[in-house]
Design an enzyme around this catalytic site. Structure first.
Site, PDB file in Angstrom:
ATOM      1  N   LYS A   1      -4.195  -4.349 -10.872  1.00 39.49           N
ATOM      2  CA  LYS A   1      -3.139  -3.322 -10.968  1.00 39.49           C
ATOM      3  C   LYS A   1      -1.970  -3.794 -11.835  1.00 39.49           C
ATOM      4  CE  LYS A   1      -4.974   0.004  -8.505  1.00 39.49           C
ATOM      5  NZ  LYS A   1      -5.317   1.290  -9.122  1.00 39.49           N
TER       6      LYS A   1
ATOM      7  N   ALA B   1      -4.104  -8.428  -9.411  1.00 41.23           N
ATOM      8  CA  ALA B   1      -4.344  -8.775 -10.825  1.00 41.23           C
ATOM      9  C   ALA B   1      -4.782  -7.529 -11.592  1.00 41.23           C
ATOM     10  CB  ALA B   1      -5.400  -9.868 -10.929  1.00 41.23           C
TER      11      ALA B   1
ATOM     12  N   ILE C   1       0.493   4.424   1.323  1.00 51.21           N
ATOM     13  CA  ILE C   1       0.169   5.854   1.394  1.00 51.21           C
ATOM     14  C   ILE C   1      -0.998   6.049   2.363  1.00 51.21           C
ATOM     15  CG2 ILE C   1      -0.367   7.925   0.041  1.00 51.21           C
ATOM     16  CD1 ILE C   1       2.175   6.468  -0.982  1.00 51.21           C
TER      17      ILE C   1
ATOM     18  N   TYR D   1      -7.073  -7.380  -6.471  1.00 50.60           N
ATOM     19  CA  TYR D   1      -6.450  -6.043  -6.596  1.00 50.60           C
ATOM     20  C   TYR D   1      -5.118  -6.122  -7.350  1.00 50.60           C
ATOM     21  CZ  TYR D   1      -4.643  -1.484  -4.987  1.00 50.60           C
ATOM     22  OH  TYR D   1      -4.126  -0.206  -4.920  1.00 50.60           O
TER      23      TYR D   1
HETATM   24  P1  NAD Z   1      -9.339   6.246  -1.729  1.00 49.21           P
HETATM   25  O1  NAD Z   1     -10.228   5.069  -1.466  1.00 49.21           O
HETATM   26  O2  NAD Z   1      -8.941   7.063  -0.569  1.00 49.21           O
HETATM   27  O3  NAD Z   1     -10.015   7.198  -2.818  1.00 49.21           O
HETATM   28  C1  NAD Z   1     -10.527   6.646  -4.018  1.00 49.21           C
HETATM   29  C2  NAD Z   1     -11.577   7.589  -4.588  1.00 49.21           C
HETATM   30  O4  NAD Z   1     -12.093   6.964  -5.785  1.00 49.21           O
HETATM   31  C3  NAD Z   1     -12.776   7.791  -3.652  1.00 49.21           C
HETATM   32  O5  NAD Z   1     -13.080   9.176  -3.539  1.00 49.21           O
HETATM   33  C4  NAD Z   1     -13.908   7.020  -4.326  1.00 49.21           C
HETATM   34  O6  NAD Z   1     -15.204   7.598  -4.103  1.00 49.21           O
HETATM   35  C5  NAD Z   1     -13.508   7.092  -5.791  1.00 49.21           C
HETATM   36  N1  NAD Z   1     -14.079   5.995  -6.562  1.00 49.21           N
HETATM   37  C6  NAD Z   1     -14.167   4.682  -6.186  1.00 49.21           C
HETATM   38  N2  NAD Z   1     -14.780   3.985  -7.136  1.00 49.21           N
HETATM   39  C7  NAD Z   1     -15.087   4.836  -8.139  1.00 49.21           C
HETATM   40  C8  NAD Z   1     -15.739   4.684  -9.398  1.00 49.21           C
HETATM   41  N3  NAD Z   1     -16.233   3.498  -9.772  1.00 49.21           N
HETATM   42  N4  NAD Z   1     -15.872   5.767 -10.194  1.00 49.21           N
HETATM   43  C9  NAD Z   1     -15.414   6.977  -9.787  1.00 49.21           C
HETATM   44  N5  NAD Z   1     -14.806   7.190  -8.593  1.00 49.21           N
HETATM   45  C10 NAD Z   1     -14.640   6.124  -7.790  1.00 49.21           C
HETATM   46  O7  NAD Z   1      -8.058   5.665  -2.492  1.00 49.21           O
HETATM   47  P2  NAD Z   1      -6.542   6.228  -2.552  1.00 49.21           P
HETATM   48  O8  NAD Z   1      -5.774   5.587  -1.460  1.00 49.21           O
HETATM   49  O9  NAD Z   1      -6.550   7.710  -2.681  1.00 49.21           O
HETATM   50  O10 NAD Z   1      -6.065   5.522  -3.896  1.00 49.21           O
HETATM   51  C11 NAD Z   1      -6.050   6.194  -5.157  1.00 49.21           C
HETATM   52  C12 NAD Z   1      -5.436   5.259  -6.191  1.00 49.21           C
HETATM   53  O11 NAD Z   1      -4.103   4.906  -5.787  1.00 49.21           O
HETATM   54  C13 NAD Z   1      -6.186   3.937  -6.349  1.00 49.21           C
HETATM   55  O12 NAD Z   1      -6.163   3.528  -7.698  1.00 49.21           O
HETATM   56  C14 NAD Z   1      -5.382   2.978  -5.503  1.00 49.21           C
HETATM   57  O13 NAD Z   1      -5.539   1.644  -5.906  1.00 49.21           O
HETATM   58  C15 NAD Z   1      -3.977   3.504  -5.721  1.00 49.21           C
HETATM   59  N6  NAD Z   1      -3.044   3.140  -4.665  1.00 49.21           N
HETATM   60  C16 NAD Z   1      -3.236   3.538  -3.378  1.00 49.21           C
HETATM   61  C17 NAD Z   1      -2.318   3.165  -2.388  1.00 49.21           C
HETATM   62  C18 NAD Z   1      -2.450   3.574  -0.939  1.00 49.21           C
HETATM   63  O14 NAD Z   1      -1.632   3.122  -0.121  1.00 49.21           O
HETATM   64  N7  NAD Z   1      -3.421   4.414  -0.572  1.00 49.21           N
HETATM   65  C19 NAD Z   1      -1.216   2.376  -2.744  1.00 49.21           C
HETATM   66  C20 NAD Z   1      -1.048   1.983  -4.067  1.00 49.21           C
HETATM   67  C21 NAD Z   1      -1.976   2.372  -5.019  1.00 49.21           C
END
Ligand code: NAD
Length: 249
Positions: A161, A159, A190, A157
């Site tokens: 990001k 790598a 989050i 992950y």
């Molecule tokens: P989440 O898992 O709650 O939601 C991700 C959504 O992406 C889901 O609805 C899933 O169905 C969809 N998805 C997954 N693979 C897919 C694909 N191949 N094609 C299309 N859709 C796809 O994640 P989140 O927590 O809302 O995270 C959103 C973004 O923020 C991500 O890139 C995550 O890495 C980043 N992020 C999240 C956090 C956190 O604490 N939640 C922290 C840092 C970064």
């Protein structure tokens, strides 16, 4: 200042079916944008689209897996056919498949790279062709605090990001001549479905490392993405904006 800064704009948000992506899609719609809702989960994407429609904005749902170049190509073709343009691309979809380096499987590594890194490449390449013709565009990529500080169990992950940060800076330089801004947002911890299975003991340790003393909400991140999607950020490009409550300074 117009009341709806994104009026007549079209935004494509990947992974918009839940969590941070859902809030980004809703936040951009509230500012006036029509939204192309992408998510591999059709039911959640359609549910979000209905919520957006209730704000008076138009939506289109597409279930492309962003790791699949053909599906992404079809998605952008449909976006152009129906909406005629794309003003904003938010590369939000991402996954985790955590494991220590000593135990990580090739499948776990490849899956995270295919979605988190190649998925951003697939969508951005399609959008860049369209935005170049339009001579304008905003691309916002979701990276992570984990890429900035490292995180045990997330070699794949982090790598991926960290790769997104490198892509953001290069794309900003390559696409600036077409009046396309490319920036990234780096969320901290989050509360979304992605983080809900983190054990409570670990959550407590993370919380102690956040100066603002609380986990982030998807809305906190969506507000930063909204800023990077409007002309309020016209002179901002190639930047990584942290949204982490001070967790990493
Ligand atoms: P989440 O898992 O709650 O939601 C991700 C959504 O992406 C889901 O609805 C899933 O169905 C969809 N998805 C997954 N693979 C897919 C694909 N191949 N094609 C299309 N859709 C796809 O994640 P989140 O927590 O809302 O995270 C959103 C973004 O923020 C991500 O890139 C995550 O890495 C980043 N992020 C999240 C956090 C956190 O604490 N939640 C922290 C840092 C970064």
């Amino acid at each position: 200042m117009t009341q709806f800064p994104l009026k007549d704009k079209v935004a494509l948000v990947t992974g918009a079916g839940r969590g941070i992506g859902e809030m980004i899609a809703l936040a951009l719609a509230v500012e006036g944008a029509d939204i192309f809702v992408n998510d591999i989960d059709r039911i959640s994407a359609e549910t979000v689209a209905k919520k957006i429609n209730s704000t008076g904005r138009k939506t289109l749902v597409h279930t492309a897996d962003i790791a699949d170049r053909n599906e992404v190509g079809n998605m952008f073709s449909q976006a152009i056919k129906i909406f005629g343009k794309i003003d904003i691309l938010v590369n939000n979809a991402g996954i985790t498949r955590d494991n220590l380096i000593l135990n990580m499987t090739e499948e776990e590594w490849d899956m995270v790279m295919d979605i988190n890194l190649k998925g951003v490449f697939n969508c951005t390449q399609q959008a860049a062709v369209i935005m170049k013709e339009q001579k304008s565009g905003k691309i916002v990529n979701l990276t992570s605090v984990s890429a900035q500080m490292g995180n045990v169990g997330q070699v794949n992950y982090t790598a991926s990001k960290a790769g997104v940060i490198g892509m953001t800076k290069t794309l900003a330089k390559e696409l600036a001549r077409y009046n396309i801004n490319v920036n990234a947002v780096a969320p901290g911890f989050i509360l979304t479905p992605m983080t809900k299975n983190i054990p409570d003991t670990v959550k407590q340790i993370i919380l102690q490392s956040i100066p603002l003393g609380r986990p982030g909400k998807p809305e906190d991140v969506a507000k930063v993405v909204k800023f990077l999607s409007t002309d309020d950020s016209a002179y901002v490009t190639g930047q990584v904006i942290s949204c982490n409550g001070g967790m990493y300074l």
